[in-house]
Structure formats: C-alpha cells, structure tokens
Design an enzyme around this catalytic site. Sequence first.
Site, PDB file in Angstrom:
ATOM      1  N   PHE A   1      89.024  61.584   8.479  1.00 59.48           N
ATOM      2  CA  PHE A   1      89.149  60.353   9.268  1.00 59.48           C
ATOM      3  C   PHE A   1      88.413  60.561  10.596  1.00 59.48           C
ATOM      4  CE2 PHE A   1      91.493  57.319  11.946  1.00 59.48           C
ATOM      5  CZ  PHE A   1      91.456  56.193  11.132  1.00 59.48           C
TER       6      PHE A   1
ATOM      7  N   ASP B   1      95.924  67.652   7.780  1.00 57.89           N
ATOM      8  CA  ASP B   1      96.370  66.320   8.177  1.00 57.89           C
ATOM      9  C   ASP B   1      96.966  65.642   6.942  1.00 57.89           C
ATOM     10  OD1 ASP B   1      96.614  63.616   8.846  1.00 57.89           O
ATOM     11  OD2 ASP B   1      95.002  63.766  10.329  1.00 57.89           O
TER      12      ASP B   1
ATOM     13  N   TYR C   1     103.774  55.846  10.248  1.00 55.90           N
ATOM     14  CA  TYR C   1     103.709  54.388  10.058  1.00 55.90           C
ATOM     15  C   TYR C   1     103.015  54.003   8.752  1.00 55.90           C
ATOM     16  CZ  TYR C   1      99.175  55.346  12.259  1.00 55.90           C
ATOM     17  OH  TYR C   1      97.959  55.881  12.570  1.00 55.90           O
ATOM     18  N   LYS C   2     102.439  54.978   8.033  1.00 53.95           N
ATOM     19  CA  LYS C   2     101.780  54.669   6.758  1.00 53.95           C
ATOM     20  C   LYS C   2     102.829  54.751   5.642  1.00 53.95           C
ATOM     21  CE  LYS C   2      97.263  55.915   8.578  1.00 53.95           C
ATOM     22  NZ  LYS C   2      96.325  57.004   8.842  1.00 53.95           N
TER      23      LYS C   2
ATOM     24  N   ARG D   1      90.282  48.704  -0.564  1.00 54.70           N
ATOM     25  CA  ARG D   1      91.255  49.798  -0.696  1.00 54.70           C
ATOM     26  C   ARG D   1      92.647  49.240  -0.998  1.00 54.70           C
ATOM     27  NH1 ARG D   1      92.673  53.993   4.135  1.00 54.70           N
ATOM     28  NH2 ARG D   1      93.440  52.069   5.033  1.00 54.70           N
TER      29      ARG D   1
HETATM   30  C1  LIG Z   1      95.610  56.912  10.158  1.00 51.87           C
HETATM   31  C2  LIG Z   1      94.956  58.175  10.542  1.00 51.87           C
HETATM   32  C3  LIG Z   1      94.812  58.547  11.888  1.00 51.87           C
HETATM   33  C4  LIG Z   1      95.219  57.612  12.991  1.00 51.87           C
HETATM   34  O1  LIG Z   1      95.567  58.312  14.157  1.00 51.87           O
HETATM   35  P1  LIG Z   1      96.458  57.590  15.272  1.00 51.87           P
HETATM   36  O2  LIG Z   1      96.372  58.488  16.436  1.00 51.87           O
HETATM   37  O3  LIG Z   1      97.841  57.463  14.700  1.00 51.87           O
HETATM   38  O4  LIG Z   1      95.885  56.249  15.518  1.00 51.87           O
HETATM   39  C5  LIG Z   1      94.259  59.779  12.160  1.00 51.87           C
HETATM   40  N1  LIG Z   1      93.862  60.620  11.180  1.00 51.87           N
HETATM   41  C6  LIG Z   1      93.979  60.291   9.872  1.00 51.87           C
HETATM   42  C7  LIG Z   1      93.545  61.239   8.813  1.00 51.87           C
HETATM   43  C8  LIG Z   1      94.509  59.047   9.520  1.00 51.87           C
HETATM   44  O5  LIG Z   1      94.588  58.699   8.243  1.00 51.87           O
END
Ligand SMILES: *Cc1c(COP(=O)(O)O)cnc(C)c1O
Length: 397
Positions: free
Chosen positions: A113, A184, A209-210, A356
């Site tokens: 990400f 992660d 939150y996911k 997605r």
């Molecule tokens: C959703 C996601 C994030 C988002 O980070 P936030 O700091 O919560 O906005 C970061 N890394 C990955 C791999 C994600 O899927």
Amino acid sequence: MTDFAATKAMFHLPEGVIYLDGNSLGPLPRAATAHVGQAMEAEWGQRLITGWNKAGWMALPTQLGDRIGALIGAEPGHVVVGDTLSIKVYQALASALQLNPDRRVVLTDNGNFPSDIYMAEGLLQMLDKGYELKVVAPEAVAGHIDDTVAVLMLTEVDYRTGRWHDMKALTALAHDAGALAVWDLAHTAGAVPVDLSGAGADFAVGCTYKYLNGGPGAPAFIYVAPRHAGRAVPALSGWLGHEAPFAFDLDYRPGAGIERMRVGTPPVLQIRALETAMDIWDMADINDVRARSVELCDLFIAEVEAACPDLTLNTPRDAARRGSQVSFRHSEGYAVMQALIARGVIGDFRAPDNLRFGFTPLYIDEADVHGAVRILADILTNRLWDRPEYKVRAAVT
Ligand SMILES: *Cc1c(COP(=O)(O)O)cnc(C)c1O
C-alpha cells in the site's frame, strides 16, 4: 461452527444494499450506537476527567490489543491499539531498523500500500544513514532476501489484487539471512487466520476499521514479538509510552514491553465502538470465516466469469494464494463501479482499472453474491455504466 446468520443480524446493513467493501470500511455493529452513547453520557458526561481511572479508559489500548491479538496468533500482552496504521508502520520499521543496525536495505514489494512505502521513504530519508528502500515485484521478494537486508517489510495480502504472501516462509527466509520481518495485516486481520507467533514475525501492524469493523477512524494496532518487546526502541516516544507518564519526568524512559508503543491519548470513543465489533468476533471462529470466504469468493469468480465476459480476473484463482477479496479489471472500471453503487452494490475502485469486491462472511452470504452478480451482469450487458455522471471521479474512490 460459527452461526453466520446470527453474526449478520448483529450489523446494521442498509435496506437494498449489498455491501462488498468491508475490506475498506466494515459496517456498523448494531450495538455500537448504544455502547458509544453510554460511554459518552455515563463516562465522559458524568465522570469527566475521572473517567480515566473510574471507567478504565487508560487500560483500553492493551485490553483491545489482547482481543485483537487472539485473532492474529499474538502472545497475550504483546499488542496495543492506538494512532493510525501509517503511524504504526513508521514505529515498527524504525524499531526494527534499530534492532539490526549494521544493514542498510529495507525490502518491500510494489504491491504494498502506498502509505507504507511513503512512511518508509520518509523515515529512511530522515535517518540519513544511507538506507535504501528496495521495491521489487511480489513474486521477486524471496529472491531478493540476502545479507544486505535489514528489514523485510510487507503487507501480507495485496490491497489491489488480493495476492497472499506466505508469511511463515518469507519470515524464515528473512531470519536465515539475518533480517527482521515487519508484517502489515491490514487485509488479513479478520479476513484469514494469522499466526504471528507461529510464523515468528518480529513486528506486525494493522488497522481495525476494515475487516474488524471498528468504524471510520478506529485506531490501528501494533505487535512486537516477546523477544524484542523489552529491547525495541520506540521511535515515537510519547508520554503514554513512558514508564511513568504521571511522574512528568523530563527524561524519556520507555515503558514495559508493548506499553512503550503507545504514543499519546487513546481515542476512547472509537475504542468503545471497536469493543462492540470485537464482541461479534467473539461469536466467530476465524477458520470458519476463512472457509466461508473461500466459498463465497469461488462462487463470485465462477458466476462473474460466466455472466460478464468483459471482465478479467486480477486475483489469484487458487484460493490458497489469495485473501478475502476479488478484483476484476475493466477499462471503464471506475464508471462500472459507480453504476454498481447506484444500484446498491457497494464495492470500490482501485486505479488504474480494478473493480474490487471484499467478501466478509460475518454479514455476506450466497444470496448477496447471486444478487451482486445479477446486477453487475445487467450493467455490463446493457452498458448502463456509459453515462457522464459515472465518469466524474470523487475524492475517495
Ligand atoms: C488501509 C491501509 C493503510 C491505511 O493507513 P491509515 O493510516 O489507517 O490511513 C495503510 N496500509 C495498508 C496496507 C492498508 O491497507
């Protein structure tokens, strides 16, 4: 056996909506409204500042950490919640680099990400010690783990394609090469079984939150392996990670174990919402969730491929190599997704051309899959996406 009809009934799902975006933002647990309301009125409202002691607010980050830890194979007392995932990525990487001071390469993949990569770039630049961020293709990661690598930093399941890395095998390769592994779990916690302890992960981070359904802005979490917990240097040395925050000393001394990964004041109301989500997780067995998720994803792929020849699968077909989401490519993917959302099927779009769809068995069932494919096929067959209003990009896609 998990009773998925019972877990589905625990969520507020708007009438007429098929929600296939729980991989981005989980839905509202019905109990959250009253539970957060109670925290606002009885705790914040009545107790004011004394809530920190009388309502137990200060212990919430480690309590919730342990509840999440149970879902991801963490040893009790080694997970804490707080801050955002981007911040936790920074903390984990900084600590891991300090535990491996003679190496200069951070290895990641181009399916990671972007925020994880941006945070790494910023950290390495600020350290200014000649670090290199090596970004390779997901399939090439194993071949690049060598004795120059300080830290292997990967997102276990690719946010775009759903491709699933083998955490145990890659962590073992990293350790054999003298590197540490930071994982992660944004698209694995609550999506697939995770065994941090069994895999020997050094650090892990993720969001709530996911798939965990903690609500927009819910705090992230961080795991530090027991063998590092008393040695890891917290790069973000905030007062609540201090050994004695209320001594108000002017020198920083890290707190015991995972406590040192706390930074500042915890988001109490968000954590109260997250508690109601974790109550639903208490009704579920993650192995049942995984088995059902594989069935739903397989069914979706088969039905879409039969009914929508314009779409190209962009997710591993082999269930053992993918997480809990399915992506299809279409050159007008953004417009197709807007047309779907207008018909009540909510997924999302990830540039450049990915539609997605997340599959979350706690509240998605076979009828939802059939319904979503029926609408998707109608939109594609009749080109219902081909309207100017579906091509205007919103800020959040
Ligand atoms: C959703 C996601 C994030 C988002 O980070 P936030 O700091 O919560 O906005 C970061 N890394 C990955 C791999 C994600 O899927």
